[in-house]
Design a protein around this motif. Structure first.
Motif, mmCIF file in Angstrom:
data_model
loop_
_atom_site.group_PDB
_atom_site.id
_atom_site.type_symbol
_atom_site.label_atom_id
_atom_site.label_comp_id
_atom_site.label_asym_id
_atom_site.label_seq_id
_atom_site.Cartn_x
_atom_site.Cartn_y
_atom_site.Cartn_z
ATOM 1 N N VAL A 189 0.834 -1.201 0.000
ATOM 2 C CA VAL A 189 0.000 0.000 0.000
ATOM 3 C C VAL A 189 0.866 1.247 0.000
ATOM 4 C CG1 VAL A 189 -1.674 1.310 1.349
ATOM 5 C CG2 VAL A 189 -1.893 -1.158 1.169
ATOM 6 N N HIS A 190 1.969 1.217 0.722
ATOM 7 C CA HIS A 190 2.812 2.392 0.873
ATOM 8 C C HIS A 190 3.956 2.431 -0.134
ATOM 9 C CE1 HIS A 190 0.701 3.208 4.532
ATOM 10 N NE2 HIS A 190 0.991 2.011 4.995
ATOM 11 N N ARG A 191 4.038 1.445 -0.994
ATOM 12 C CA ARG A 191 5.164 1.320 -1.909
ATOM 13 C C ARG A 191 5.363 2.593 -2.739
ATOM 14 N NH1 ARG A 191 8.474 -3.428 -3.173
ATOM 15 N NH2 ARG A 191 7.785 -3.995 -1.122
ATOM 16 N N ALA A 192 4.295 3.265 -3.133
ATOM 17 C CA ALA A 192 4.399 4.455 -3.968
ATOM 18 C C ALA A 192 4.564 5.734 -3.153
ATOM 19 C CB ALA A 192 3.168 4.567 -4.860
ATOM 20 N N ALA A 193 4.536 5.633 -1.828
ATOM 21 C CA ALA A 193 4.654 6.824 -0.985
ATOM 22 C C ALA A 193 6.054 7.408 -1.093
ATOM 23 C CB ALA A 193 4.333 6.472 0.455
ATOM 24 N N LEU A 194 6.125 8.726 -1.230
ATOM 25 C CA LEU A 194 7.404 9.414 -1.292
ATOM 26 C C LEU A 194 7.765 9.976 0.076
ATOM 27 C CD1 LEU A 194 7.138 11.348 -4.666
ATOM 28 C CD2 LEU A 194 8.309 9.192 -4.204
ATOM 29 N N CYS A 195 9.033 10.201 0.279
ATOM 30 C CA CYS A 195 9.546 10.744 1.526
ATOM 31 C C CYS A 195 8.992 12.145 1.764
ATOM 32 C CB CYS A 195 11.069 10.784 1.464
ATOM 33 S SG CYS A 195 11.829 11.530 2.911
ATOM 34 N N ARG B 212 5.943 9.768 6.675
ATOM 35 C CA ARG B 212 6.638 8.749 5.880
ATOM 36 C C ARG B 212 7.957 9.315 5.399
ATOM 37 N NH1 ARG B 212 1.131 7.357 2.784
ATOM 38 N NH2 ARG B 212 0.209 6.104 4.448
ATOM 39 N N VAL B 213 9.053 8.605 5.713
ATOM 40 C CA VAL B 213 10.380 9.112 5.389
ATOM 41 C C VAL B 213 11.281 8.022 4.821
ATOM 42 C CG1 VAL B 213 10.350 10.990 7.084
ATOM 43 C CG2 VAL B 213 11.179 8.755 7.764
ATOM 44 N N CYS B 214 12.301 8.462 4.094
ATOM 45 C CA CYS B 214 13.336 7.562 3.585
ATOM 46 C C CYS B 214 14.399 7.379 4.673
ATOM 47 C CB CYS B 214 13.949 8.151 2.310
ATOM 48 S SG CYS B 214 14.910 9.652 2.578
ATOM 49 N N PRO B 215 15.325 6.429 4.506
ATOM 50 C CA PRO B 215 16.359 6.218 5.515
ATOM 51 C C PRO B 215 17.224 7.456 5.784
ATOM 52 C CG PRO B 215 16.281 4.337 4.047
ATOM 53 C CD PRO B 215 15.360 5.383 3.467
ATOM 54 N N VAL B 216 17.488 8.258 4.765
ATOM 55 C CA VAL B 216 18.310 9.454 4.932
ATOM 56 C C VAL B 216 17.637 10.473 5.850
ATOM 57 C CG1 VAL B 216 19.295 11.437 3.706
ATOM 58 C CG2 VAL B 216 19.465 9.148 2.724
ATOM 59 N N HIS B 217 16.318 10.598 5.766
ATOM 60 C CA HIS B 217 15.596 11.598 6.544
ATOM 61 C C HIS B 217 15.000 11.071 7.848
ATOM 62 C CE1 HIS B 217 15.459 13.913 2.640
ATOM 63 N NE2 HIS B 217 16.100 14.675 3.492
ATOM 64 N N LEU B 218 15.213 9.796 8.165
ATOM 65 C CA LEU B 218 14.665 9.252 9.405
ATOM 66 C C LEU B 218 15.218 9.978 10.628
ATOM 67 C CD1 LEU B 218 12.975 7.232 10.987
ATOM 68 C CD2 LEU B 218 14.884 5.626 10.828
ATOM 69 N N GLY B 219 16.524 10.070 10.755
ATOM 70 C CA GLY B 219 17.135 10.751 11.905
ATOM 71 C C GLY B 219 16.735 12.212 11.999
ATOM 72 N N PRO B 220 16.899 13.003 10.916
ATOM 73 C CA PRO B 220 16.506 14.404 10.980
ATOM 74 C C PRO B 220 15.024 14.602 11.289
ATOM 75 C CG PRO B 220 17.952 14.061 9.123
ATOM 76 C CD PRO B 220 17.622 12.697 9.673
ATOM 77 N N SER B 221 14.156 13.716 10.800
ATOM 78 C CA SER B 221 12.726 13.883 11.078
ATOM 79 C C SER B 221 12.421 13.669 12.561
ATOM 80 C CB SER B 221 11.884 12.939 10.217
ATOM 81 O OG SER B 221 12.064 11.604 10.622
ATOM 82 N N LEU B 222 13.148 12.774 13.211
ATOM 83 C CA LEU B 222 12.939 12.559 14.645
ATOM 84 C C LEU B 222 13.296 13.804 15.443
ATOM 85 C CD1 LEU B 222 14.362 8.961 15.084
ATOM 86 C CD2 LEU B 222 11.964 9.648 14.916
ATOM 87 N N LEU B 223 14.252 14.573 14.954
ATOM 88 C CA LEU B 223 14.694 15.773 15.659
ATOM 89 C C LEU B 223 13.930 17.031 15.265
ATOM 90 C CD1 LEU B 223 18.543 15.188 15.407
ATOM 91 C CD2 LEU B 223 17.087 14.867 17.416
ATOM 92 N N MET B 224 13.466 17.114 14.004
ATOM 93 C CA MET B 224 12.930 18.379 13.511
ATOM 94 C C MET B 224 11.454 18.388 13.142
ATOM 95 S SD MET B 224 16.111 19.776 11.240
ATOM 96 C CE MET B 224 16.392 18.296 10.290
ATOM 97 N N ALA B 225 10.847 17.243 12.901
ATOM 98 C CA ALA B 225 9.443 17.234 12.466
ATOM 99 C C ALA B 225 8.531 17.609 13.625
ATOM 100 C CB ALA B 225 9.071 15.856 11.922
ATOM 101 N N SER B 226 7.407 18.188 13.293
ATOM 102 C CA SER B 226 6.473 18.620 14.325
ATOM 103 C C SER B 226 5.704 17.446 14.915
ATOM 104 C CB SER B 226 5.495 19.652 13.751
ATOM 105 O OG SER B 226 4.773 19.086 12.680
#
Length: 70
Positions: free
Chosen positions: A3-9, A42-56
């Motif tokens: 279901v999420h295969r087409a989801a973009l970061c 929904r995030v890619c591996p590159v943005h996983l760490g930054p999203s934990l710190l910066m996403a609302s």
């Protein structure tokens, strides 16, 4: 997972609609990060760490779910 295969970061900030600044990553999303009163981010591996710190409204401790594969 298909279901999420087409989801973009949407990382690292997780903006929605008009507030989608910084979400121009075209990589496929591999993880979902749970957020309070917002849909999961929904995030890619590159943005996983930054999203934990910066996403609302990211939950702490974070709840991360694998939704795809590289």
């Amino acid at each position: 997972m298909s279901v999420h295969r087409a989801a973009l970061c949407r990382g690292p900030y997780g903006g929605e609609g008009d507030q989608a600044d910084g979400t121009d990553c075209s990589d496929p999303a591999v993880f979902e990060v749970a957020r309070h009163d917002l849909p999961p981010l929904r995030v890619c591996p590159v943005h996983l760490g930054p999203s934990l710190l910066m996403a609302s409204r990211v939950l702490w401790p974070p709840e991360i779910r694998l939704i795809g594969r590289l």
